[in-house]
Design a protein around this motif. Structure first.
Motif, PDB file in Angstrom:
ATOM      1  N   VAL A  34       0.829  -1.216   0.000  1.00 18.35           N
ATOM      2  CA  VAL A  34       0.000   0.000   0.000  1.00 18.35           C
ATOM      3  C   VAL A  34       0.866   1.269   0.000  1.00 18.35           C
ATOM      4  CG1 VAL A  34      -2.097  -0.986   0.991  1.00 18.35           C
ATOM      5  CG2 VAL A  34      -0.286  -0.199   2.526  1.00 18.35           C
ATOM      6  N   SER A  35       2.154   1.095  -0.301  1.00 18.98           N
ATOM      7  CA  SER A  35       3.058   2.247  -0.201  1.00 18.98           C
ATOM      8  C   SER A  35       2.746   3.338  -1.230  1.00 18.98           C
ATOM      9  CB  SER A  35       4.520   1.795  -0.321  1.00 18.98           C
ATOM     10  OG  SER A  35       4.706   1.192  -1.580  1.00 18.98           O
ATOM     11  N   LYS A  36       2.036   2.955  -2.314  1.00 14.89           N
ATOM     12  CA  LYS A  36       1.742   3.984  -3.334  1.00 14.89           C
ATOM     13  C   LYS A  36       0.280   4.438  -3.251  1.00 14.89           C
ATOM     14  CE  LYS A  36       5.555   3.112  -6.203  1.00 14.89           C
ATOM     15  NZ  LYS A  36       6.085   1.933  -5.534  1.00 14.89           N
ATOM     16  N   GLU A  37      -0.426   3.965  -2.232  1.00 16.14           N
ATOM     17  CA  GLU A  37      -1.866   4.267  -2.154  1.00 16.14           C
ATOM     18  C   GLU A  37      -2.118   5.594  -1.432  1.00 16.14           C
ATOM     19  OE1 GLU A  37      -3.745   2.351  -3.853  1.00 16.14           O
ATOM     20  OE2 GLU A  37      -2.496   0.560  -4.028  1.00 16.14           O
ATOM     21  N   ILE A  38      -3.226   6.217  -1.816  1.00 12.71           N
ATOM     22  CA  ILE A  38      -3.691   7.416  -1.108  1.00 12.71           C
ATOM     23  C   ILE A  38      -4.902   6.976  -0.284  1.00 12.71           C
ATOM     24  CG2 ILE A  38      -4.629   9.744  -1.344  1.00 12.71           C
ATOM     25  CD1 ILE A  38      -3.060  10.086  -3.897  1.00 12.71           C
ATOM     26  N   VAL A  39      -4.729   7.013   1.028  1.00 11.79           N
ATOM     27  CA  VAL A  39      -5.731   6.445   1.926  1.00 11.79           C
ATOM     28  C   VAL A  39      -6.468   7.569   2.648  1.00 11.79           C
ATOM     29  CG1 VAL A  39      -6.090   4.847   3.863  1.00 11.79           C
ATOM     30  CG2 VAL A  39      -4.137   4.524   2.331  1.00 11.79           C
ATOM     31  N   LEU A  40      -7.774   7.609   2.532  1.00 11.74           N
ATOM     32  CA  LEU A  40      -8.549   8.621   3.268  1.00 11.74           C
ATOM     33  C   LEU A  40      -9.313   7.938   4.406  1.00 11.74           C
ATOM     34  CD1 LEU A  40     -10.459  11.663   2.006  1.00 11.74           C
ATOM     35  CD2 LEU A  40     -11.589  10.139   3.628  1.00 11.74           C
ATOM     36  N   ILE A  41      -9.134   8.475   5.599  1.00  7.58           N
ATOM     37  CA  ILE A  41      -9.781   7.889   6.778  1.00  7.58           C
ATOM     38  C   ILE A  41     -10.657   8.949   7.432  1.00  7.58           C
ATOM     39  CG2 ILE A  41      -9.362   6.798   9.037  1.00  7.58           C
ATOM     40  CD1 ILE A  41      -6.628   5.886   7.834  1.00  7.58           C
ATOM     41  N   THR A  42     -11.950   8.665   7.566  1.00  7.87           N
ATOM     42  CA  THR A  42     -12.830   9.624   8.252  1.00  7.87           C
ATOM     43  C   THR A  42     -12.774   9.336   9.759  1.00  7.87           C
ATOM     44  OG1 THR A  42     -14.833   8.237   8.137  1.00  7.87           O
ATOM     45  CG2 THR A  42     -14.381   9.660   6.235  1.00  7.87           C
ATOM     46  N   LEU A  52      -5.387   3.526  12.685  1.00  8.77           N
ATOM     47  CA  LEU A  52      -5.280   3.070  11.277  1.00  8.77           C
ATOM     48  C   LEU A  52      -4.434   4.047  10.472  1.00  8.77           C
ATOM     49  CD1 LEU A  52      -8.925   1.826  10.484  1.00  8.77           C
ATOM     50  CD2 LEU A  52      -6.896   0.417  10.895  1.00  8.77           C
ATOM     51  N   SER A  53      -4.587   5.348  10.745  1.00 10.46           N
ATOM     52  CA  SER A  53      -3.797   6.354  10.018  1.00 10.46           C
ATOM     53  C   SER A  53      -2.300   6.120  10.245  1.00 10.46           C
ATOM     54  CB  SER A  53      -4.144   7.769  10.497  1.00 10.46           C
ATOM     55  OG  SER A  53      -5.519   7.992  10.379  1.00 10.46           O
ATOM     56  N   LEU A  54      -1.924   5.901  11.513  1.00 12.60           N
ATOM     57  CA  LEU A  54      -0.507   5.693  11.836  1.00 12.60           C
ATOM     58  C   LEU A  54       0.005   4.408  11.168  1.00 12.60           C
ATOM     59  CD1 LEU A  54      -0.630   6.620  15.638  1.00 12.60           C
ATOM     60  CD2 LEU A  54       0.401   7.983  13.818  1.00 12.60           C
ATOM     61  N   THR A  62       0.213   7.471   1.605  1.00 14.51           N
ATOM     62  CA  THR A  62      -0.126   8.870   1.875  1.00 14.51           C
ATOM     63  C   THR A  62      -1.480   8.834   2.561  1.00 14.51           C
ATOM     64  OG1 THR A  62       1.053   9.584  -0.083  1.00 14.51           O
ATOM     65  CG2 THR A  62      -0.638  11.088   0.758  1.00 14.51           C
ATOM     66  N   VAL A  63      -1.612   9.537   3.699  1.00 18.47           N
ATOM     67  CA  VAL A  63      -2.880   9.449   4.427  1.00 18.47           C
ATOM     68  C   VAL A  63      -3.572  10.813   4.508  1.00 18.47           C
ATOM     69  CG1 VAL A  63      -2.501   7.344   5.789  1.00 18.47           C
ATOM     70  CG2 VAL A  63      -1.596   9.491   6.612  1.00 18.47           C
ATOM     71  N   ILE A  64      -4.866  10.774   4.259  1.00 16.31           N
ATOM     72  CA  ILE A  64      -5.685  11.984   4.343  1.00 16.31           C
ATOM     73  C   ILE A  64      -6.616  11.793   5.524  1.00 16.31           C
ATOM     74  CG2 ILE A  64      -7.422  13.348   3.152  1.00 16.31           C
ATOM     75  CD1 ILE A  64      -6.067  12.076   0.568  1.00 16.31           C
ATOM     76  N   LEU A  65      -6.498  12.711   6.470  1.00 18.10           N
ATOM     77  CA  LEU A  65      -7.224  12.541   7.724  1.00 18.10           C
ATOM     78  C   LEU A  65      -8.397  13.515   7.770  1.00 18.10           C
ATOM     79  CD1 LEU A  65      -4.022  12.657   9.967  1.00 18.10           C
ATOM     80  CD2 LEU A  65      -4.922  10.715   8.734  1.00 18.10           C
ATOM     81  N   TRP A  66      -9.585  12.986   7.892  1.00 17.71           N
ATOM     82  CA  TRP A  66     -10.781  13.827   8.026  1.00 17.71           C
ATOM     83  C   TRP A  66     -11.321  13.685   9.437  1.00 17.71           C
ATOM     84  CZ3 TRP A  66     -14.736  13.340   3.396  1.00 17.71           C
ATOM     85  CH2 TRP A  66     -14.166  13.918   2.249  1.00 17.71           C
ATOM     86  N   ASP A  67     -11.687  14.800  10.019  1.00 14.43           N
ATOM     87  CA  ASP A  67     -12.383  14.721  11.306  1.00 14.43           C
ATOM     88  C   ASP A  67     -13.191  16.001  11.498  1.00 14.43           C
ATOM     89  OD1 ASP A  67     -11.716  12.620  13.865  1.00 14.43           O
ATOM     90  OD2 ASP A  67     -12.888  14.419  14.337  1.00 14.43           O
ATOM     91  N   ILE A  68     -14.258  15.898  12.251  1.00 12.58           N
ATOM     92  CA  ILE A  68     -15.042  17.087  12.604  1.00 12.58           C
ATOM     93  C   ILE A  68     -14.217  17.932  13.577  1.00 12.58           C
ATOM     94  CG2 ILE A  68     -16.230  15.993  14.568  1.00 12.58           C
ATOM     95  CD1 ILE A  68     -18.796  17.411  13.635  1.00 12.58           C
ATOM     96  N   VAL A  76      -2.686  14.231  14.755  1.00 13.98           N
ATOM     97  CA  VAL A  76      -2.275  12.934  14.169  1.00 13.98           C
ATOM     98  C   VAL A  76      -1.392  13.190  12.945  1.00 13.98           C
ATOM     99  CG1 VAL A  76      -3.094  10.736  13.204  1.00 13.98           C
ATOM    100  CG2 VAL A  76      -4.431  11.867  14.991  1.00 13.98           C
ATOM    101  N   ALA A  77      -1.790  14.174  12.116  1.00 15.79           N
ATOM    102  CA  ALA A  77      -0.987  14.490  10.921  1.00 15.79           C
ATOM    103  C   ALA A  77       0.421  14.941  11.337  1.00 15.79           C
ATOM    104  CB  ALA A  77      -1.681  15.568  10.100  1.00 15.79           C
ATOM    105  N   ASP A  78       0.505  15.785  12.379  1.00 22.40           N
ATOM    106  CA  ASP A  78       1.829  16.250  12.841  1.00 22.40           C
ATOM    107  C   ASP A  78       2.688  15.073  13.290  1.00 22.40           C
ATOM    108  OD1 ASP A  78       1.070  18.794  12.310  1.00 22.40           O
ATOM    109  OD2 ASP A  78       0.628  19.355  14.400  1.00 22.40           O
TER     110      ASP A  78
END
Ligand SMILES: NC(=O)c1ccc[n+]([C@@H]2O[C@H](COP(=O)([O-])OP(=O)(O)OC[C@H]3O[C@@H](n4cnc5c(N)ncnc54)[C@H](O)[C@@H]3O)[C@@H](O)[C@H]2O)c1
Length: 304
Positions: A34-42, A52-54, A62-68, A76-78
């Motif tokens: 999954v090293s080339k995948e773009i993963v979005l986690i709500t 899961l993001s970590l 590459t991880v895209i983190l969504w949260d309210i 988490v991104a930092d």
């Protein structure tokens, strides 16, 4: 192809899949890269979404983190970017709001690219008995736990279909397979999430989208804080740690497993549910903690 030939090839496919599933009981499944995948986690700001993001970031995704809660997903991104710069991108998105999901999804496509693994994880629970749940809370529970999945799928599935490549992960719950006291709205919303996953799987299969995988995760209680206060019999229904549960989720995703139930005895309970008389099922449910586990529920509501 005539009908007889189609019947014959389907028979061969059935035996092939039964044989490979049987072999799979003994041989370790191959994990995908999954090293080339773009993963979005709500709901990536805490609990399962954070873990899961970590774990995806550790595998090079590459991880895209969504949260309210933007400050939570920023943290988490930092954490990820401090080890692997420019791997994590944090966005505020209230998944219960259709327009917001579509708007933020467009920003993601412009900023980062097409999402190839979508993890619908954000979830909420009210934890009240049916007559005590405020109407707006019932509606919100459905908006976040199930209806939001339609908006994210509609935003990201087209690119997956164009490339016949992708993965849609539904973090549902054992509550999407078995009813439980104090969780009527939550169970109903999770049944809807499981149904969305099942029907989407059929639709993709019928459209020969064999490069797009689906995984549905149905765990019992996990110690993320969402179900704080819940009491279960540790011998029958131990409360899982976030780390253990998300390790098993990652294995299921990386091996394209269709359905993951945790703990394993839920597979047996699910089977029994389809054939036992209702009074026996209800007793089984009581034995699994379905009557009283929520009596001591605190959850995030009272923590705040
Ligand atoms: N914790 C458990 O015991 C358990 C068991 C089975 C299934 N699940 C499911 O796993 C998922 C994650 O749960 P968790 O235990 O990590 O809970 P959690 O409360 O730790 O995390 C949920 C995250 O979702 C975010 N969120 C809430 N509403 C949102 C919205 N409208 N838009 C965007 N983000 C929103 C929250 O801010 C939070 O960061 C949920 O879908 C939950 O139903 C949890």
């Amino acid at each position: 192809m005539n009908k007889f030939l189609i019947f014959l090839t389907d028979q061969l496919k059935i035996w092939y899949h039964l044989f490979t599933a049987f072999l799979g009981l003994f041989l370790p499944s191959r994990r995908k890269d999954v090293s080339k995948e773009i993963v979005l986690i709500t709901g990536a700001g805490s609990g399962i979404g954070r873990a899961l993001s970590l774990k995806f970031a550790n595998l090079g995704s590459t991880v895209i983190l969504w949260d309210i809660n933007k400050s939570a997903s920023d943290a988490v991104a930092d954490e990820i970017n401090s080890k692997s710069p420019n791997k994590a991108f944090s966005y505020k998105c209230d998944c219960s709001k259709k327009e917001e999901v579509y708007r933020v999804a467009e920003n993601v496509k412009k900023d980062v690219g097409d999402v190839t693994i979508l993890v619908n994880n954000a979830g909420i629970v009210s934890g009240n008995k049916i007559l005590d749940i405020p109407d707006d809370k019932i509606e919100l529970t459905f908006q976040v736990n199930s209806i939001a999945h339609f908006w994210t799928i509609k935003a990201f599935l087209p690119a997956m279909k164009k490339n016949n490549h992708g993965h849609i992960v539904t973090i549902a719950s054992a509550a999407g397979m078995f009813g439980s006291c104090g969780l009527v709205d939550y169970c109903a919303s999770k049944y809807a999430a499981v149904g969305t996953h099942s029907a989407l799987t059929v639709e993709l299969f019928a459209e020969k989208m064999d490069g797009i995988h689906t995984t549905c995760v149905c765990p019992t209680y996990i110690d993320s804080g969402m179900f704080d206060g819940v009491k279960t019999d540790p011998w029958v229904m131990p409360i899982m740690t976030v780390d253990y549960a998300t390790d098993r989720m990652m294995t299921a995703i990386l091996t394209n497993q269709h359905l993951l139930m945790m703990p394993r005895m839920l597979y047996l309970a699910y089977y029994l549910q389809s054939c036992l008389p209702i009074p026996v099922q209800l007793l089984l449910n009581k034995w699994l903690g379905g009557y009283h586990a929520m009596d001591t529920f605190i959850g995030r509501r009272k923590q705040q």
